[in-house]
Design an enzyme around this catalytic site. Sequence first.
Site, mmCIF file in Angstrom:
data_model
loop_
_atom_site.group_PDB
_atom_site.id
_atom_site.type_symbol
_atom_site.label_atom_id
_atom_site.label_comp_id
_atom_site.label_asym_id
_atom_site.label_seq_id
_atom_site.Cartn_x
_atom_site.Cartn_y
_atom_site.Cartn_z
ATOM 1 N N HIS A 14 -110.256 119.758 -65.933
ATOM 2 C CA HIS A 14 -110.744 120.738 -66.839
ATOM 3 C C HIS A 14 -110.432 120.382 -68.308
ATOM 4 C CE1 HIS A 14 -110.498 125.092 -68.530
ATOM 5 N NE2 HIS A 14 -111.575 125.108 -68.260
ATOM 6 N N ARG A 15 -111.308 120.091 -69.231
ATOM 7 C CA ARG A 15 -110.910 119.682 -70.536
ATOM 8 C C ARG A 15 -110.208 118.331 -70.498
ATOM 9 N NH1 ARG A 15 -109.323 125.730 -72.856
ATOM 10 N NH2 ARG A 15 -110.659 126.911 -71.608
ATOM 11 N N GLU A 41 -114.699 117.491 -67.386
ATOM 12 C CA GLU A 41 -115.434 118.831 -67.744
ATOM 13 C C GLU A 41 -114.982 118.860 -68.963
ATOM 14 O OE1 GLU A 41 -115.986 122.959 -68.827
ATOM 15 O OE2 GLU A 41 -113.919 121.694 -68.919
ATOM 16 N N ASP A 43 -116.239 120.452 -73.368
ATOM 17 C CA ASP A 43 -116.974 121.537 -73.928
ATOM 18 C C ASP A 43 -117.602 120.971 -75.276
ATOM 19 O OD1 ASP A 43 -115.796 123.874 -72.282
ATOM 20 O OD2 ASP A 43 -113.949 123.063 -72.932
ATOM 21 N N HIS A 56 -113.396 123.308 -77.736
ATOM 22 C CA HIS A 56 -113.743 124.445 -76.665
ATOM 23 C C HIS A 56 -114.067 125.879 -77.730
ATOM 24 C CE1 HIS A 56 -112.705 128.201 -74.502
ATOM 25 N NE2 HIS A 56 -113.340 127.459 -73.502
ATOM 26 N N GLU A 115 -120.094 120.738 -70.989
ATOM 27 C CA GLU A 115 -120.308 122.476 -70.901
ATOM 28 C C GLU A 115 -120.986 122.352 -72.334
ATOM 29 O OE1 GLU A 115 -117.243 125.286 -70.192
ATOM 30 O OE2 GLU A 115 -118.642 126.695 -71.222
ATOM 31 N N LYS A 117 -121.662 124.952 -75.344
ATOM 32 C CA LYS A 117 -121.262 125.996 -75.904
ATOM 33 C C LYS A 117 -121.864 126.490 -76.911
ATOM 34 C CE LYS A 117 -116.928 126.411 -73.846
ATOM 35 N NZ LYS A 117 -116.614 127.645 -72.938
ATOM 36 N N ASP A 238 -107.206 121.732 -64.171
ATOM 37 C CA ASP A 238 -106.330 121.364 -65.221
ATOM 38 C C ASP A 238 -105.368 120.048 -64.801
ATOM 39 O OD1 ASP A 238 -107.597 123.195 -66.814
ATOM 40 O OD2 ASP A 238 -105.473 124.609 -66.888
HETATM 41 O O1 G3P Z 1 -116.869 124.950 -67.060
HETATM 42 C C1 G3P Z 1 -115.888 125.741 -66.301
HETATM 43 C C2 G3P Z 1 -115.167 126.370 -67.366
HETATM 44 O O2 G3P Z 1 -114.765 125.589 -68.118
HETATM 45 C C3 G3P Z 1 -115.465 127.414 -68.238
HETATM 46 O O3 G3P Z 1 -114.699 128.207 -69.027
HETATM 47 O O4 G3P Z 1 -113.625 128.778 -71.219
HETATM 48 O O5 G3P Z 1 -112.637 127.074 -69.914
HETATM 49 O O6 G3P Z 1 -114.936 126.760 -71.068
HETATM 50 P P1 G3P Z 1 -113.928 127.608 -70.296
HETATM 51 CA CA CA Z 2 -115.386 124.624 -70.369
#
Ligand code: G3P
Ligand code: CA
Length: 253
Positions: A14-15, A41, A43, A56, A115, A117, A238
Amino acid sequence: MDHIFNGRTLNFAHRGASLLAPENTLAAFELAAQQGADGIELDVRLCRTGEWVVIHDVRLNRTTNGRGFVRAKSIDELRRLDAGSSFHQSFANERIPILAEVLDWAKGRVLLNIEVKSQARAHTGAELRLLNLLRRHGMRQQCLISSFNPIVLRRLARLDPGLPTALLLNVKWLRRGTAKSLTRMMNINALHISRRLARPRFLEHIRRAGLRVMVWNANDPATLRKLVAYGVDGIITDAPHLLNDILGRTLSR
Ligand code: G3P
Ligand code: CA
């Protein structure tokens, strides 16, 4: 879709490996790859000069030494910013990545869950530009596009029906019987749901609708173990190093 989902629980960082490195930077992506993540993943949003950049928040303030809205800055202004020090001084050289450079970095190495945004409803051509970028870099086969914005996903599905897409859900608005109509409307392949929604009955419902399911954002061993036992298609975490251990996978990179 089988080129993304291969029947085992995918480990998506995640990120990037954002527990141990600044989120959405190449340092976090590199670390995640070294820790055994199947994918990253990240953003993306558009800056003023039209490039897709990896960050993000809508503003620069939390993760960089800049101020103001990402969309109001040129790519040159963004590239001068420090995207690492707010995490730790040892990452002071990290920059906001341009999506194009991440595509090159990831090629042949890890999957990407991009992702988008975007709150935009109006047609701006942004989705076509994203698709063309993936194609130019030969990365269409390694990417899964997700968004909270169903309009973005519908436009992408129209432009390229074979491109894997996932709708993000953080509230339980999806009721029984509606998943099928969602897939028809948007041609999505997967739902990415927050961990609070990840209950066996709901997961079963999603599967019956013919959708894949990934869960975010799970970071503690107990939750990760539970999700693996549920047999979800992927977990966005994470802490890809923890998930890699739980999955019992050895490091080959
Ligand atoms: O892709 C899942 C998750 O990353 C969505 O929420 O705020 O972390 O971008 P956020
Ligand atoms: Ca995300």
